[in-house]
Design a protein around this motif. Structure first.
Motif, PDB file in Angstrom:
ATOM      1  N   GLY A 233     -74.036 -26.443 -90.511  1.00  0.00           N
ATOM      2  CA  GLY A 233     -75.258 -26.766 -89.471  1.00  0.00           C
ATOM      3  C   GLY A 233     -74.976 -25.888 -88.316  1.00  0.00           C
ATOM      4  N   ALA A 234     -75.859 -26.046 -87.419  1.00  0.00           N
ATOM      5  CA  ALA A 234     -75.707 -25.289 -86.152  1.00  0.00           C
ATOM      6  C   ALA A 234     -76.139 -26.272 -84.696  1.00  0.00           C
ATOM      7  CB  ALA A 234     -76.376 -24.020 -86.042  1.00  0.00           C
ATOM      8  N   GLY A 235     -75.710 -26.150 -83.702  1.00  0.00           N
ATOM      9  CA  GLY A 235     -76.187 -26.892 -82.470  1.00  0.00           C
ATOM     10  C   GLY A 235     -76.419 -25.840 -81.402  1.00  0.00           C
ATOM     11  N   VAL A 236     -77.427 -25.797 -80.737  1.00  0.00           N
ATOM     12  CA  VAL A 236     -77.659 -24.810 -79.792  1.00  0.00           C
ATOM     13  C   VAL A 236     -78.290 -25.513 -78.355  1.00  0.00           C
ATOM     14  CG1 VAL A 236     -78.930 -22.842 -78.935  1.00  0.00           C
ATOM     15  CG2 VAL A 236     -78.035 -22.974 -81.316  1.00  0.00           C
ATOM     16  N   VAL A 237     -77.704 -25.243 -77.509  1.00  0.00           N
ATOM     17  CA  VAL A 237     -78.150 -25.833 -75.770  1.00  0.00           C
ATOM     18  C   VAL A 237     -78.732 -24.599 -75.013  1.00  0.00           C
ATOM     19  CG1 VAL A 237     -77.035 -27.692 -76.139  1.00  0.00           C
ATOM     20  CG2 VAL A 237     -76.122 -25.837 -74.713  1.00  0.00           C
ATOM     21  N   VAL A 238     -79.799 -24.661 -74.286  1.00  0.00           N
ATOM     22  CA  VAL A 238     -80.021 -23.635 -73.215  1.00  0.00           C
ATOM     23  C   VAL A 238     -79.430 -24.272 -72.024  1.00  0.00           C
ATOM     24  CG1 VAL A 238     -81.970 -22.344 -72.094  1.00  0.00           C
ATOM     25  CG2 VAL A 238     -82.269 -22.878 -74.503  1.00  0.00           C
ATOM     26  N   LEU A 239     -78.715 -23.137 -71.399  1.00  0.00           N
ATOM     27  CA  LEU A 239     -78.210 -23.637 -70.044  1.00  0.00           C
ATOM     28  C   LEU A 239     -78.649 -22.711 -69.040  1.00  0.00           C
ATOM     29  CD1 LEU A 239     -74.299 -23.781 -70.573  1.00  0.00           C
ATOM     30  CD2 LEU A 239     -76.028 -25.735 -70.777  1.00  0.00           C
ATOM     31  N   GLU A 240     -79.055 -23.149 -67.895  1.00  0.00           N
ATOM     32  CA  GLU A 240     -79.899 -22.615 -67.022  1.00  0.00           C
ATOM     33  C   GLU A 240     -79.305 -23.002 -65.468  1.00  0.00           C
ATOM     34  OE1 GLU A 240     -84.444 -21.772 -66.275  1.00  0.00           O
ATOM     35  OE2 GLU A 240     -83.720 -23.126 -67.895  1.00  0.00           O
ATOM     36  N   THR A 293     -62.346 -40.741 -62.918  1.00  0.00           N
ATOM     37  CA  THR A 293     -62.567 -41.779 -64.506  1.00  0.00           C
ATOM     38  C   THR A 293     -63.831 -42.519 -64.366  1.00  0.00           C
ATOM     39  OG1 THR A 293     -60.733 -43.052 -63.677  1.00  0.00           O
ATOM     40  CG2 THR A 293     -60.513 -41.029 -65.168  1.00  0.00           C
ATOM     41  N   ALA A 294     -63.901 -43.192 -62.884  1.00  0.00           N
ATOM     42  CA  ALA A 294     -64.827 -44.268 -62.733  1.00  0.00           C
ATOM     43  C   ALA A 294     -66.232 -43.902 -63.072  1.00  0.00           C
ATOM     44  CB  ALA A 294     -64.780 -44.909 -61.388  1.00  0.00           C
ATOM     45  N   ASP A 295     -66.639 -42.829 -63.126  1.00  0.00           N
ATOM     46  CA  ASP A 295     -67.945 -42.124 -63.340  1.00  0.00           C
ATOM     47  C   ASP A 295     -68.390 -42.191 -64.734  1.00  0.00           C
ATOM     48  OD1 ASP A 295     -68.629 -41.474 -60.348  1.00  0.00           O
ATOM     49  OD2 ASP A 295     -67.174 -39.994 -60.788  1.00  0.00           O
ATOM     50  N   VAL A 296     -67.193 -41.974 -65.667  1.00  0.00           N
ATOM     51  CA  VAL A 296     -67.399 -41.775 -66.970  1.00  0.00           C
ATOM     52  C   VAL A 296     -67.914 -43.030 -67.972  1.00  0.00           C
ATOM     53  CG1 VAL A 296     -66.298 -41.108 -69.259  1.00  0.00           C
ATOM     54  CG2 VAL A 296     -65.842 -40.150 -67.191  1.00  0.00           C
ATOM     55  N   ALA A 297     -69.323 -42.953 -68.300  1.00  0.00           N
ATOM     56  CA  ALA A 297     -69.643 -43.940 -69.211  1.00  0.00           C
ATOM     57  C   ALA A 297     -69.648 -43.834 -70.835  1.00  0.00           C
ATOM     58  CB  ALA A 297     -71.067 -44.450 -68.738  1.00  0.00           C
ATOM     59  N   HIS A 298     -69.296 -42.710 -71.284  1.00  0.00           N
ATOM     60  CA  HIS A 298     -69.571 -42.456 -72.845  1.00  0.00           C
ATOM     61  C   HIS A 298     -68.652 -41.380 -72.930  1.00  0.00           C
ATOM     62  CE1 HIS A 298     -71.305 -41.725 -76.545  1.00  0.00           C
ATOM     63  NE2 HIS A 298     -71.937 -40.416 -76.242  1.00  0.00           N
ATOM     64  N   VAL A 299     -67.867 -41.262 -74.143  1.00  0.00           N
ATOM     65  CA  VAL A 299     -67.139 -40.159 -74.782  1.00  0.00           C
ATOM     66  C   VAL A 299     -67.625 -40.160 -76.126  1.00  0.00           C
ATOM     67  CG1 VAL A 299     -64.948 -39.336 -75.353  1.00  0.00           C
ATOM     68  CG2 VAL A 299     -65.263 -40.785 -73.448  1.00  0.00           C
ATOM     69  N   ASN A 300     -67.997 -38.603 -76.462  1.00  0.00           N
ATOM     70  CA  ASN A 300     -68.395 -38.282 -77.919  1.00  0.00           C
ATOM     71  C   ASN A 300     -66.892 -37.752 -78.299  1.00  0.00           C
ATOM     72  OD1 ASN A 300     -69.065 -36.469 -80.320  1.00  0.00           O
ATOM     73  ND2 ASN A 300     -71.033 -37.579 -79.590  1.00  0.00           N
ATOM     74  N   LEU A 347     -73.203 -29.242 -81.824  1.00  0.00           N
ATOM     75  CA  LEU A 347     -74.027 -30.403 -82.067  1.00  0.00           C
ATOM     76  C   LEU A 347     -73.603 -31.532 -81.338  1.00  0.00           C
ATOM     77  CD1 LEU A 347     -76.133 -31.969 -84.136  1.00  0.00           C
ATOM     78  CD2 LEU A 347     -74.274 -32.091 -85.852  1.00  0.00           C
ATOM     79  N   GLU A 348     -72.346 -31.862 -81.263  1.00  0.00           N
ATOM     80  CA  GLU A 348     -72.073 -33.249 -80.626  1.00  0.00           C
ATOM     81  C   GLU A 348     -72.441 -32.987 -79.134  1.00  0.00           C
ATOM     82  OE1 GLU A 348     -68.090 -33.421 -81.865  1.00  0.00           O
ATOM     83  OE2 GLU A 348     -68.779 -33.485 -84.092  1.00  0.00           O
ATOM     84  N   SER A 349     -72.464 -31.732 -78.519  1.00  0.00           N
ATOM     85  CA  SER A 349     -73.013 -31.759 -77.239  1.00  0.00           C
ATOM     86  C   SER A 349     -74.415 -32.041 -77.095  1.00  0.00           C
ATOM     87  CB  SER A 349     -72.798 -30.147 -76.581  1.00  0.00           C
ATOM     88  OG  SER A 349     -71.439 -29.959 -76.312  1.00  0.00           O
TER      89      SER A 349
END
Length: 411
Positions: A233-240, A293-300, A347-349
């Motif tokens: 598969g593929a995952g694509v994001v548009v960054l701006e 590290t206190a700002d992190v709520a989630h890790v994929n 995809l995970e992003s």
């Protein structure tokens, strides 16, 4: 210069677009199934299942498009078109000199390459298609994306094995921050469900061989994990740039705040046993984001379901976050999609951005007995809510050759 995510696109083993893929992920559905072919009988391929696309590109693209593109490029185009439209750019005026394309593949056009070799052997050299080289090139997906959207600021394809898609997004981040582009279409793609890669990964003892239980085969952090499941598969994001996005009134999903890239310099395939390079990549990404590290709520997590690799990463996350790891929700979405190799980090992003947007951490499935060494709060079977307020999430991607990439997104 702040960088934001304005568009998302995918075609995956869970769905043909972002909405269906995300819905399936939150439902904890597996996209892995037994392959409908005779490879096991014909070639003795020891693994008979994988995470195949729900929607084949041939159902979306025209016949001339599928004839001139390797499946890896076909998947990239499908995801890129969705991301482009999702970003509201289909009707926008975009300066092609300020638009970039960075779409990676870990392996490249393996179907094209091996089919062409079969043609040489069976029918002779004169029957090889003239477009064979443009189709098999690892940069073919990003080149086709560049052609599709007239991206003239640059078209790049970093090849870093299973970290390729994440590295492409990291390069897009740097391309905007350096002033080279206002918009970058970036991500990863892979189409390697072919008897040769499957046989080769199996020979390395890297693949799960649970042929009798395909949907339960990818089981990150479970004590019975026995290898990864190949996906496509593929995952694509548009960054701006934030400035550009605001000027055109774009909807913003999240910000890409930090990037960390390191190399283990340890072994061509095995990760460094202490995970120092992985941890350092996460540290660098947080430092660049100006976060703690206190700002992190989630890790994929990268979490491929291999006996050794999963816990190296988990220990690194615990080492980085310390006691705050008890407040961080960990997801291992390869349990549902399989491992998309060069497309995995992209995809995970998409998953990480959707988790932040919806304040929901997707589940990890198939973990019936968590490894007793796991010291991070694993989201199992059902989604869990992320906190309100300003939060950040880390997406990890690691590849053969010792490539380590960590991306930090925030809302």
């Amino acid at each position: 210069m702040n960088v934001v995510v304005t568009g998302l696109g995918t075609t995956s083993p869970l769905g043909g677009d972002v909405a269906s893929t995300w819905e399936a992920a939150l439902a904890g559905r597996s996209g892995v199934r037994t392959l409908e072919n005779d490879w096991a009988e014909q070639y003795g391929v020891p693994v008979t299942f994988a995470g195949q696309l729900v929607v084949p590109p041939s159902e979306v693209l025209s016949r001339p498009e599928t004839k001139r593109m390797d499946p890896s490029a076909q998947m990239a185009i499908v995801a890129a078109r969705e991301a482009w439209a999702d970003a509201g750019l289909a009707e926008a005026e975009v300066d092609p000199e300020r638009l970039g394309s960075i779409v990676s593949s870990g392996i490249g056009g393996v179907w094209t390459l091996l089919t062409a070799w079969d043609t040489v052997k069976e029918r002779g050299a004169s029957r090889v298609l003239p477009l064979t080289v443009p189709m098999l090139m690892p940069n073919s997906p990003t080149a086709y994306v560049s052609l599709e959207f007239k991206a003239r600021a640059g078209a790049h394809a970093p090849v870093s094995a299973c970290a390729s898609g994440a590295e492409a997004i990291g390069m897009g981040f740097e391309m905007i921050q350096s002033g080279r582009a206002d918009i970058v279409i970036c991500g990863g793609t892979e189409a390697a469900i072919h008897p040769l890669p499957i046989s080769a990964f199996a020979a390395m003892q890297a693949l799960s061989k649970r042929n009798d239980d395909p949907q339960g085969a990818s089981r990150p952090y479970d004590v019975s994990r026995d290898g990864f499941v190949l996906g496509e598969g593929a995952g694509v994001v548009v960054l701006e740039s934030e400035e550009h996005a605001k000027a055109r009134g774009a909807r913003v999903y999240a910000s890409l705040l930090g990037l960390g890239m390191t190399a283990d310099a340890h072994h061509i395939a095995a990760p460094e046993p202490n995970g120092a390079g992985q941890t350092r990549a996460m540290e660098l990404a947080l430092e660049r984001a100006g976060l703690t590290t206190a700002d992190v709520a989630h890790v994929n997590a990268h979490a491929t379901s291999t006996p050794v690799g999963d816990m190296i990463e988990a220990r690194g996350i615990r080492s980085l976050l310390g006691s705050h790891a008890d407040q961080v929700l960990l997801s291992a979405t390869k349990s549902m999609t399989g491992h998309l190799l060069g497309g995995a980090g992209a995809l995970e992003s998409v998953f990480t951005v959707k988790a932040l947007e919806t304040r929901t951490a997707p589940p990890t499935i198939n973990v019936t007995e968590p490894d007793p060494e796991l010291q991070v709060d694993l989201v199992r079977d059902t989604p869990r809510a992320l906190p309100e307020g300003q939060i950040a999430a880390i997406n990890n991607s690691f590849g053969f050759g010792g490539h380590n990439v960590a991306l930090v997104f925030g809302v």
